[in-house]
Design a protein around this motif. Structure first.
Motif, PDB file in Angstrom:
ATOM      1  N   ARG A  61       0.691  -1.382  -0.128  1.00  0.00           N
ATOM      2  CA  ARG A  61      -0.011   0.118  -0.012  1.00  0.00           C
ATOM      3  C   ARG A  61       0.810   1.202  -0.065  1.00  0.00           C
ATOM      4  O   ARG A  61       0.685   2.206   0.882  1.00  0.00           O
ATOM      5  CB  ARG A  61      -0.937  -0.011   1.238  1.00  0.00           C
ATOM      6  N   VAL A  62       1.716   1.451  -0.988  1.00  0.00           N
ATOM      7  CA  VAL A  62       2.518   2.419  -1.070  1.00  0.00           C
ATOM      8  C   VAL A  62       2.471   3.245  -2.484  1.00  0.00           C
ATOM      9  O   VAL A  62       2.233   2.529  -3.343  1.00  0.00           O
ATOM     10  CB  VAL A  62       4.219   2.071  -0.821  1.00  0.00           C
ATOM     11  N   VAL A  63       2.158   4.323  -2.616  1.00  0.00           N
ATOM     12  CA  VAL A  63       2.363   5.195  -3.815  1.00  0.00           C
ATOM     13  C   VAL A  63       3.480   6.226  -3.635  1.00  0.00           C
ATOM     14  O   VAL A  63       3.705   6.707  -2.696  1.00  0.00           O
ATOM     15  CB  VAL A  63       1.019   6.342  -3.762  1.00  0.00           C
ATOM     16  N   ARG A  64       4.427   5.938  -4.818  1.00  0.00           N
ATOM     17  CA  ARG A  64       5.751   6.543  -4.821  1.00  0.00           C
ATOM     18  C   ARG A  64       5.300   7.850  -6.171  1.00  0.00           C
ATOM     19  O   ARG A  64       4.573   7.440  -6.884  1.00  0.00           O
ATOM     20  CB  ARG A  64       6.711   5.918  -5.172  1.00  0.00           C
ATOM     21  N   ILE A  65       6.112   9.042  -5.831  1.00  0.00           N
ATOM     22  CA  ILE A  65       5.941  10.224  -6.910  1.00  0.00           C
ATOM     23  C   ILE A  65       7.404  10.350  -7.029  1.00  0.00           C
ATOM     24  O   ILE A  65       8.391  10.641  -6.293  1.00  0.00           O
ATOM     25  CB  ILE A  65       5.349  11.249  -6.086  1.00  0.00           C
ATOM     26  N   LEU A  66       7.636  10.493  -8.483  1.00  0.00           N
ATOM     27  CA  LEU A  66       8.942  10.812  -8.790  1.00  0.00           C
ATOM     28  C   LEU A  66       8.442  12.405  -9.758  1.00  0.00           C
ATOM     29  O   LEU A  66       8.135  12.041 -10.791  1.00  0.00           O
ATOM     30  CB  LEU A  66       9.714   9.908  -9.674  1.00  0.00           C
ATOM     31  N   ALA A  67       8.960  13.343  -9.021  1.00  0.00           N
ATOM     32  CA  ALA A  67       8.536  14.602 -10.008  1.00  0.00           C
ATOM     33  C   ALA A  67       9.769  15.302 -10.466  1.00  0.00           C
ATOM     34  O   ALA A  67      10.610  15.495  -9.831  1.00  0.00           O
ATOM     35  CB  ALA A  67       7.783  15.633  -8.874  1.00  0.00           C
ATOM     36  N   HIS A  68       9.273  15.973 -11.602  1.00  0.00           N
ATOM     37  CA  HIS A  68      10.640  16.581 -12.507  1.00  0.00           C
ATOM     38  C   HIS A  68       9.993  17.953 -12.539  1.00  0.00           C
ATOM     39  O   HIS A  68       8.947  18.116 -12.798  1.00  0.00           O
ATOM     40  CB  HIS A  68      10.385  16.120 -13.894  1.00  0.00           C
ATOM     41  N   THR A  69      10.837  18.641 -11.768  1.00  0.00           N
ATOM     42  CA  THR A  69      10.316  20.242 -11.575  1.00  0.00           C
ATOM     43  C   THR A  69      11.633  21.406 -12.061  1.00  0.00           C
ATOM     44  O   THR A  69      12.713  20.753 -12.196  1.00  0.00           O
ATOM     45  CB  THR A  69      10.230  20.462 -10.119  1.00  0.00           C
ATOM     46  N   GLU A  70      11.082  22.376 -12.011  1.00  0.00           N
ATOM     47  CA  GLU A  70      12.126  23.544 -12.185  1.00  0.00           C
ATOM     48  C   GLU A  70      12.455  23.988 -10.693  1.00  0.00           C
ATOM     49  O   GLU A  70      11.519  23.931  -9.926  1.00  0.00           O
ATOM     50  CB  GLU A  70      11.478  24.718 -12.898  1.00  0.00           C
ATOM     51  N   THR A  71      13.612  24.068 -10.763  1.00  0.00           N
ATOM     52  CA  THR A  71      14.078  24.676  -9.437  1.00  0.00           C
ATOM     53  C   THR A  71      15.339  25.116  -9.369  1.00  0.00           C
ATOM     54  O   THR A  71      16.314  24.862 -10.070  1.00  0.00           O
ATOM     55  CB  THR A  71      14.085  23.500  -8.225  1.00  0.00           C
ATOM     56  N   GLU A  72      15.656  26.258  -8.436  1.00  0.00           N
ATOM     57  CA  GLU A  72      17.004  26.710  -8.314  1.00  0.00           C
ATOM     58  C   GLU A  72      17.915  25.872  -7.191  1.00  0.00           C
ATOM     59  O   GLU A  72      19.144  26.099  -6.842  1.00  0.00           O
ATOM     60  CB  GLU A  72      16.997  28.191  -7.840  1.00  0.00           C
ATOM     61  N   LEU A  73      17.218  24.983  -6.405  1.00  0.00           N
ATOM     62  CA  LEU A  73      17.636  24.331  -5.280  1.00  0.00           C
ATOM     63  C   LEU A  73      18.806  23.642  -5.865  1.00  0.00           C
ATOM     64  O   LEU A  73      18.892  22.913  -6.987  1.00  0.00           O
ATOM     65  CB  LEU A  73      16.823  23.424  -4.739  1.00  0.00           C
ATOM     66  N   PRO A  74      19.978  23.349  -5.237  1.00  0.00           N
ATOM     67  CA  PRO A  74      21.098  22.503  -5.595  1.00  0.00           C
ATOM     68  C   PRO A  74      20.726  21.111  -5.014  1.00  0.00           C
ATOM     69  O   PRO A  74      19.659  21.023  -4.282  1.00  0.00           O
ATOM     70  CB  PRO A  74      22.386  23.034  -4.777  1.00  0.00           C
ATOM     71  N   ARG A  75      20.875  19.877  -5.666  1.00  0.00           N
ATOM     72  CA  ARG A  75      20.597  18.531  -5.318  1.00  0.00           C
ATOM     73  C   ARG A  75      20.506  18.316  -3.775  1.00  0.00           C
ATOM     74  O   ARG A  75      19.723  17.649  -3.184  1.00  0.00           O
ATOM     75  CB  ARG A  75      21.149  17.477  -6.174  1.00  0.00           C
ATOM     76  N   SER A  76      21.626  18.807  -3.097  1.00  0.00           N
ATOM     77  CA  SER A  76      21.638  18.650  -1.844  1.00  0.00           C
ATOM     78  C   SER A  76      20.490  19.483  -0.918  1.00  0.00           C
ATOM     79  O   SER A  76      20.345  19.087   0.240  1.00  0.00           O
ATOM     80  CB  SER A  76      23.119  19.119  -1.395  1.00  0.00           C
ATOM     81  N   GLY A  77      20.038  20.202  -1.455  1.00  0.00           N
ATOM     82  CA  GLY A  77      18.871  21.092  -0.977  1.00  0.00           C
ATOM     83  C   GLY A  77      17.509  20.699  -1.053  1.00  0.00           C
ATOM     84  O   GLY A  77      16.595  21.180  -0.582  1.00  0.00           O
ATOM     85  N   ILE A  78      17.369  19.497  -1.787  1.00  0.00           N
ATOM     86  CA  ILE A  78      16.161  19.137  -2.323  1.00  0.00           C
ATOM     87  C   ILE A  78      15.624  17.810  -0.969  1.00  0.00           C
ATOM     88  O   ILE A  78      16.397  17.356  -0.448  1.00  0.00           O
ATOM     89  CB  ILE A  78      15.993  18.321  -3.532  1.00  0.00           C
ATOM     90  N   GLN A  79      14.323  18.462  -0.577  1.00  0.00           N
ATOM     91  CA  GLN A  79      13.834  17.423   0.415  1.00  0.00           C
ATOM     92  C   GLN A  79      12.816  16.479  -0.113  1.00  0.00           C
ATOM     93  O   GLN A  79      12.172  16.404  -1.199  1.00  0.00           O
ATOM     94  CB  GLN A  79      12.743  18.440   1.228  1.00  0.00           C
ATOM     95  N   HIS A  80      13.559  14.985   0.224  1.00  0.00           N
ATOM     96  CA  HIS A  80      12.931  14.147  -0.216  1.00  0.00           C
ATOM     97  C   HIS A  80      11.714  13.393   0.954  1.00  0.00           C
ATOM     98  O   HIS A  80      12.013  13.443   1.866  1.00  0.00           O
ATOM     99  CB  HIS A  80      13.744  12.896  -0.402  1.00  0.00           C
ATOM    100  N   VAL A  81      10.517  13.485   0.421  1.00  0.00           N
ATOM    101  CA  VAL A  81       9.318  13.077   1.169  1.00  0.00           C
ATOM    102  C   VAL A  81       8.889  11.791   1.366  1.00  0.00           C
ATOM    103  O   VAL A  81       8.471  11.200   0.316  1.00  0.00           O
ATOM    104  CB  VAL A  81       8.135  14.136   0.692  1.00  0.00           C
ATOM    105  N   TYR A  82       8.898  11.090   2.579  1.00  0.00           N
ATOM    106  CA  TYR A  82       8.422   9.925   2.735  1.00  0.00           C
ATOM    107  C   TYR A  82       7.479  10.038   3.792  1.00  0.00           C
ATOM    108  O   TYR A  82       7.864  10.178   4.946  1.00  0.00           O
ATOM    109  CB  TYR A  82       9.359   8.754   3.061  1.00  0.00           C
ATOM    110  N   LEU A  83       6.126   9.709   3.617  1.00  0.00           N
ATOM    111  CA  LEU A  83       5.279  10.041   4.648  1.00  0.00           C
ATOM    112  C   LEU A  83       4.872   8.756   5.396  1.00  0.00           C
ATOM    113  O   LEU A  83       4.967   7.749   4.741  1.00  0.00           O
ATOM    114  CB  LEU A  83       3.829  10.699   4.233  1.00  0.00           C
ATOM    115  N   GLY A  84       4.320   8.679   6.748  1.00  0.00           N
ATOM    116  CA  GLY A  84       4.165   7.504   7.578  1.00  0.00           C
ATOM    117  C   GLY A  84       5.136   6.687   7.576  1.00  0.00           C
ATOM    118  O   GLY A  84       6.505   6.595   7.617  1.00  0.00           O
ATOM    119  N   ALA A  85       4.939   5.295   7.279  1.00  0.00           N
ATOM    120  CA  ALA A  85       5.698   4.270   7.361  1.00  0.00           C
ATOM    121  C   ALA A  85       6.580   3.924   6.490  1.00  0.00           C
ATOM    122  O   ALA A  85       7.759   3.569   6.468  1.00  0.00           O
ATOM    123  CB  ALA A  85       4.720   2.844   7.633  1.00  0.00           C
TER     124      ALA A  85
END
Ligand code: PRE
Length: 101
Positions: free
Chosen positions: A67-91
């Motif tokens: 019961r897991v949904v994963r998202i891989l989003a391609h976005t415009e951003t000025e953030l460096p790779r090290s500044g990107i927050q990877h979101v894993y909710l709950g378990a």
């Protein structure tokens, strides 16, 4: 499904200072035990309408978290790779303890 996918997308955008205008495309996967809806439909309900979306099924690996949904989003951003927050909710935070915020 709709509520939880909406929550995940909202967290991804908010934690990375993004708006829906920054989205280029989104890839969703759902584990094979999820049948109630397409995750892409939840994105459209959030107003993400003019962005290409695709849904695919996660590999059916023995012992994998259900019961897991994963998202891989391609976005415009000025953030460096090290500044990107990877979101894993709950378990799901247990899936990638090395990068889950
Ligand atoms: O990041 C995740 O959601 C994981 O479950 C980890 C992992 C990986 O091994 O990198 C495993 C399976 C998924 O298809 C994606 C990534």
């Amino acid at each position: 499904m709709t509520e939880r996918v909406g929550e995940l997308l909202t967290e991804v955008l908010e934690r990375n200072g993004l708006s829906t205008e920054d989205l280029i495309s989104i890839w969703f996967t759902a584990t094979p035990d999820l049948h109630s809806d397409f995750p892409a439909a939840a994105a459209r309900r959030l107003g993400i309408a003019d962005v290409p979306l695709i849904c695919a099924q996660e590999l059916e690996v023995a012992g994998a978290m259900p019961r897991v949904v994963r998202i891989l989003a391609h976005t415009e951003t000025e953030l460096p790779r090290s500044g990107i927050q990877h979101v894993y909710l709950g378990a799901a935070a247990a899936l990638r303890k090395d990068i889950a915020q």
